[in-house]
Design a protein around this motif. Structure first.
Motif, short mmCIF file in Angstrom:
data_model
loop_
_atom_site.label_atom_id
_atom_site.label_comp_id
_atom_site.label_asym_id
_atom_site.label_seq_id
_atom_site.Cartn_x
_atom_site.Cartn_y
_atom_site.Cartn_z
N GLY A 611 0.76 -1.13 0.14
CA GLY A 611 -0.05 -0.13 0.08
C GLY A 611 0.85 1.08 -0.03
O GLY A 611 0.56 2.15 -0.70
N ALA A 612 1.99 1.12 0.93
CA ALA A 612 2.71 2.75 0.91
C ALA A 612 3.77 2.56 -0.54
O ALA A 612 4.06 3.86 -0.83
N SER A 613 3.73 1.85 -1.29
CA SER A 613 4.55 1.73 -2.38
C SER A 613 3.59 2.20 -3.76
O SER A 613 3.90 2.39 -4.86
N CYS A 614 2.22 2.34 -3.52
CA CYS A 614 1.30 2.20 -4.51
C CYS A 614 0.48 3.71 -4.53
O CYS A 614 -0.53 3.99 -4.10
N ALA A 615 1.33 4.86 -5.00
CA ALA A 615 0.78 6.09 -4.86
C ALA A 615 0.54 6.58 -6.18
O ALA A 615 1.45 7.06 -7.10
N PHE A 616 -0.77 6.28 -6.87
CA PHE A 616 -1.01 6.65 -8.25
C PHE A 616 -2.14 7.67 -8.62
O PHE A 616 -2.12 8.04 -9.56
N LEU A 617 -2.77 8.12 -7.60
CA LEU A 617 -3.87 9.03 -7.60
C LEU A 617 -3.40 10.56 -7.65
O LEU A 617 -4.32 11.32 -8.29
N THR A 618 -2.36 11.08 -7.14
CA THR A 618 -1.74 12.43 -7.01
C THR A 618 -0.47 12.68 -7.32
O THR A 618 0.43 11.77 -7.46
N PRO A 619 -0.19 13.88 -7.96
CA PRO A 619 1.49 14.05 -8.24
C PRO A 619 2.28 14.17 -6.97
O PRO A 619 3.38 14.50 -7.23
N VAL A 620 1.73 14.22 -5.77
CA VAL A 620 2.16 14.57 -4.73
C VAL A 620 2.78 13.10 -3.71
O VAL A 620 3.45 13.23 -2.70
N GLY A 621 2.09 12.07 -4.24
CA GLY A 621 2.19 11.07 -3.54
C GLY A 621 3.63 10.41 -3.53
O GLY A 621 3.88 9.57 -2.62
N HIS A 622 4.22 10.59 -4.71
CA HIS A 622 5.54 9.95 -5.00
C HIS A 622 6.43 10.98 -5.88
O HIS A 622 6.03 11.75 -6.52
N ASN A 624 8.42 10.83 -8.39
CA ASN A 624 8.23 10.28 -9.60
C ASN A 624 7.16 11.09 -10.37
O ASN A 624 7.14 11.72 -11.27
N ASN A 625 6.05 10.97 -9.61
CA ASN A 625 4.68 11.54 -10.19
C ASN A 625 4.74 13.16 -10.21
O ASN A 625 4.39 14.01 -11.10
N THR A 626 5.60 13.96 -9.15
CA THR A 626 6.05 15.20 -9.05
C THR A 626 6.90 15.56 -10.21
O THR A 626 6.82 16.58 -10.79
N LEU A 627 7.79 14.67 -10.56
CA LEU A 627 8.79 14.72 -11.62
C LEU A 627 8.07 15.11 -12.95
O LEU A 627 8.72 15.85 -13.85
N ILE A 628 7.15 14.36 -13.25
CA ILE A 628 6.63 14.53 -14.58
C ILE A 628 5.29 15.45 -14.86
O ILE A 628 4.72 15.76 -15.79
N LEU A 629 5.21 16.18 -13.67
CA LEU A 629 4.09 17.25 -13.55
C LEU A 629 4.25 18.17 -14.66
O LEU A 629 3.18 18.35 -15.47
N GLY A 630 5.54 18.63 -14.80
CA GLY A 630 5.43 19.94 -15.62
C GLY A 630 5.84 19.39 -17.10
O GLY A 630 5.28 19.83 -18.08
N PRO A 631 6.84 18.52 -17.24
CA PRO A 631 7.22 17.83 -18.71
C PRO A 631 5.86 17.29 -19.18
O PRO A 631 5.56 17.47 -20.38
N GLY A 632 4.98 16.77 -18.55
CA GLY A 632 3.81 16.33 -19.22
C GLY A 632 2.59 17.31 -19.32
O GLY A 632 1.64 16.82 -19.89
N GLY A 633 2.92 18.45 -18.73
CA GLY A 633 1.74 19.46 -18.94
C GLY A 633 0.68 18.99 -17.79
O GLY A 633 -0.60 19.58 -18.27
N PHE A 634 0.71 18.02 -17.13
CA PHE A 634 -0.54 17.58 -16.46
C PHE A 634 -1.17 18.32 -15.21
O PHE A 634 -0.38 19.34 -14.71
N HIS A 635 -2.26 18.18 -15.13
CA HIS A 635 -3.08 19.00 -13.78
C HIS A 635 -3.22 18.04 -12.68
O HIS A 635 -2.95 16.46 -12.91
N PHE A 636 -3.42 18.49 -11.54
CA PHE A 636 -3.54 17.48 -10.38
C PHE A 636 -4.25 16.37 -10.44
O PHE A 636 -4.09 15.59 -10.11
N GLY A 637 -5.51 16.91 -11.22
CA GLY A 637 -6.55 15.87 -11.37
C GLY A 637 -6.49 14.75 -12.40
O GLY A 637 -7.33 13.85 -12.61
N ASP A 638 -5.29 14.73 -13.33
CA ASP A 638 -5.13 13.90 -14.32
C ASP A 638 -4.61 12.49 -13.93
O ASP A 638 -4.81 11.78 -14.58
#
Length: 664
Positions: A611-622, A624-638
């Motif tokens: 459970g602690a390793s599965c953070a897939f819903l938000t850009p702040v959980g992990h 790596n999710n934060t790292l792709i936020l800008g390059p992917g042009g993602f929004h928080f809810g994507d």
């Protein structure tokens, strides 16, 4: 409920709220939680920092250093390049890079694995005419899935192992996490590469021909003789119709950004805030005859209007700042000579001075010609490069004005992109955030130095680079021996990997300076502080209290339902707070719940690890999710569009595997 239980639960609740709020860094929150426990008497001052000597903390620090060695020698880069197919379908390409990311993150820091593969992902996106996010999000999720397969793959696994040891059952082995973790990772990767990548929203605006980070904002000065001086913004907009750019703000003497109004008339000295795609930015600035506004000292332009913008368009450097400095220096010397006055011998003095000045001017002209020649040669090596700010970068929270890039690195920030959104603020006074994409100009060496020292990742495909094949081989062999030593129980994990770090230093695989730069201090502080806080949860009986409530109110005494509940709660917390912090909080509850039910604690501890390793819903959980936020042009809810079905699948796969591999 005792006073100690009320106190520790209150501190823990406040800690979780602050983690989710996100205004304070996670290490600051963890340290505040530890000190709060000390001040209220829950932890004796003499034992406040015992957690920093915990084997899990030492192992995490060692793994970070070893990951740096695998990166710097080019060993993992070479592996990745050989494993990813050069041709094939989109599904095969995404599946390959996701699987390679998962495999790499099993034995190195998953943020490091992500950083190595991001340039490769950009090449795949361009080759298959995909928006970059379609490749980046599967890669991010794949590296997260791969981390759960081994003891050293992710910090939560090491924390879970340490709690098992503290319960008297001994630590987990290197591959005890593999049966469940590998099964979940395989199913997750298959889902992502066959179906999941199609669920990722498209956020590109200019097609997938480039590694698109959305539009950039840059500032450009209106010099004298610029064709836009005296024109209205409406007229300038007409000039930019073919450039895919627009003026979104104007800065004048007060330093404030004013919105772009069509009737606003531009004056010499104004700074225009221009929004443009990366590939059209240079053409727009050159067409308008503007000068890039990198630093306040560059306001003058002795080489004529538009020279700096032409340099950008042609890949040459602007020389205004350097030439101005030299001219000021020579001007000072000239003034000193010209003010000499010798009285009666005035004529002779003037003649001597005239000869000296003539000779001096000749020498200066020759020196200036040589310097211009060197500048020209150097200018041919200038490059434009897009860099993304990593979550642990020194740049986070700092402004470009504070960093003084031209003085320290001889590079310039030309523009900034943040999640593909417009933010009309002064470029040099805007605090940088993790995931920001920066358009930089400088030489390859200077840009590489800046990226390495400040924690940035290039967004363009780079050549495979193995600085030293011998060191790459040493790094791989030494790492394999360390893994074998821990896997076969020859040495405790902390000792085995610390020995490997010593070998890296002795054999100069990692320089002594880079050894300490490799350690993420925030992670060490987080772990060292929360291990002590979690110990209070257990010693005060608060963990038993929470687990009893969970078992009676939710699970109804059923161990399987309790296992699923623990997994889902841990997974949900991990989506909003640091995964290591989540593991530290939930392990005490897992041990207490299993003891009250009289079942195997390994099932519950492994559920926490998954459970602690599965953070897939938000850009702040992990990270790596934060790292792709800008390059992917993602929004928080994507993230939930792919993350939610993936988390449901993780629960559906992991629970049967847990019950089979670690039966209750």
């Amino acid at each position: 409920m005792t006073l100690d239980q009320i106190t520790i639960l209150s501190i823990l609740a406040a800690t979780i709220v602050l983690f989710i709020w996100g205004s304070w860094r996670h290490d600051v929150v963890a340290l505040a939680s530890l000190l709060a426990c000390v001040f209220v008497g829950l932890i004796p001052p003499s034992h406040a920092f015992d957690g920093f000597g915990h084997p899990a903390v030492v192992t995490v620090a060692c793994v970070l250093i070893l990951s740096r060695g695998l990166q710097s020698t080019g060993a993992m880069d070479a592996f990745a390049q050989r494993m990813i197919p050069k041709s094939g379908s989109t599904t095969l390409a995404i599946g390959a890079i996701t699987a390679v990311g998962a495999l790499m993150s099993s034995f190195m820091n998953n943020v490091g694995a992500m950083a190595l593969l991001m340039p490769v992902a950009s090449g795949l996106a361009e080759k298959h005419h995909l928006p970059p996010g379609k490749v980046l999000m599967p890669l991010s999720f794949g590296t997260i899935l791969g981390g759960m397969t081994t003891l050293i793959g992710t910090p939560p696994n090491l924390i879970v192992s340490s709690f098992r040891a503290s319960a008297g059952a001994g630590s987990y082995g290197m591959f005890d996490f593999t049966p469940v973790g590998l099964g979940v990772a395989i199913v997750g990767i298959l889902f992502v590469c066959l179906i999941g990548w199609r669920l990722v929203p498209e956020r590109t605006q200019a097609g997938a021909a480039t590694f698109d980070t959305g539009t950039y904002l840059t500032e450009a000065l209106v010099p004298e003789k610029s064709p836009v001086a005296g024109k209205t913004l409406w007229e300038i907009a007409r000039m930019l119709e073919d450039e895919d750019a627009q003026v979104v703000g104007v800065v004048r003497d007060d330093g404030r950004v004013s919105p772009a109004r069509p009737r606003h008339r531009v004056r010499v000295g104004d700074i225009l805030v221009i929004e443009a795609e990366p590939e059209s930015l240079a053409a727009a600035i050159s067409h308008l005859g503007l000068k890039l506004e990198g630093e306040p000292a560059e306001a003058e332009e002795p080489d004529g209007p538009g020279e700096e913008s032409k340099a950008l368009a042609e890949g040459r450097p602007g020389t205004a700042k350097r030439d101005r400095g030299r001219r000021d220096e020579s001007g000072g010397a000239g003034d000193g000579a010209g003010h000499q006055d010798g009285g009666g011998a005035k004529g002779e003095s003037d003649g001597d001075d005239g000869d000296k000045l003539a000779g001096g001017e000749s020498r200066k002209e020759g020196k200036k010609e040589r310097e211009k020649e060197r500048d020209k040669e150097r200018g041919e090596d200038l490059r434009l490069r897009e860099l993304v700010v990593m979550p642990d970068s020194d740049l986070v929270g700092r402004t470009i004005q504070f960093l003084r890039l031209p003085a320290h690195y001889e590079i310039n920030l030309l523009a900034l992109s943040r999640q593909g959104r417009r933010s009309v603020r002064r470029l040099r006074s805007t605090p940088l955030l993790a995931g920001d994409a920066l358009l930089m100009m400088g030489t390859d060496d200077n840009l590489n130095t800046f990226a390495s020292e400040k924690g940035c990742v290039p967004l363009a495909q780079r050549d495979i680079a193995i600085p030293n094949k011998e060191k790459a081989a040493i790094a791989l062999v030494t790492m394999a021996l360390a893994v074998a030593g821990a896997a076969f129980g020859l040495l405790p994990a902390a000792i085995s990997f610390a020995t490997c770090v010593l070998a890296y230093m002795a054999l100069k695989v990692v320089s002594l300076r880079n050894v300490y730069e490799s350690i993420d201090g925030s992670v060490i502080v987080l772990l060292g502080a929360l291990i002590a806080v979690a110990g209070v949860m257990e010693s005060s009986g608060a963990a038993d209290l929470v687990s009893r409530w969970m078992l009676s109110a939710i699970a109804g005494g059923d161990p399987v339902i309790a296992l699923v509940t623990l997994l889902v709660v841990t997974m949900t917390l991990s989506d909003f707070m640091n995964n290591a912090a989540t593991a530290a909080v939930m392990c005490s509850i897992a041990l207490s719940a299993s003891a009250q039910l009289g079942v195997n604690p390994d099932s519950f501890l492994m559920a926490v690890a998954i459970g602690a390793s599965c953070a897939f819903l938000t850009p702040v959980g992990h990270q790596n999710n934060t790292l792709i936020l800008g390059p992917g042009g993602f929004h928080f809810g994507d993230y939930w569009r792919l993350g939610l079905p993936l988390e449901i699948m993780v629960v559906a796969v992991s629970v049967p595997l847990l019950l089979w591999v670690w039966p209750l």
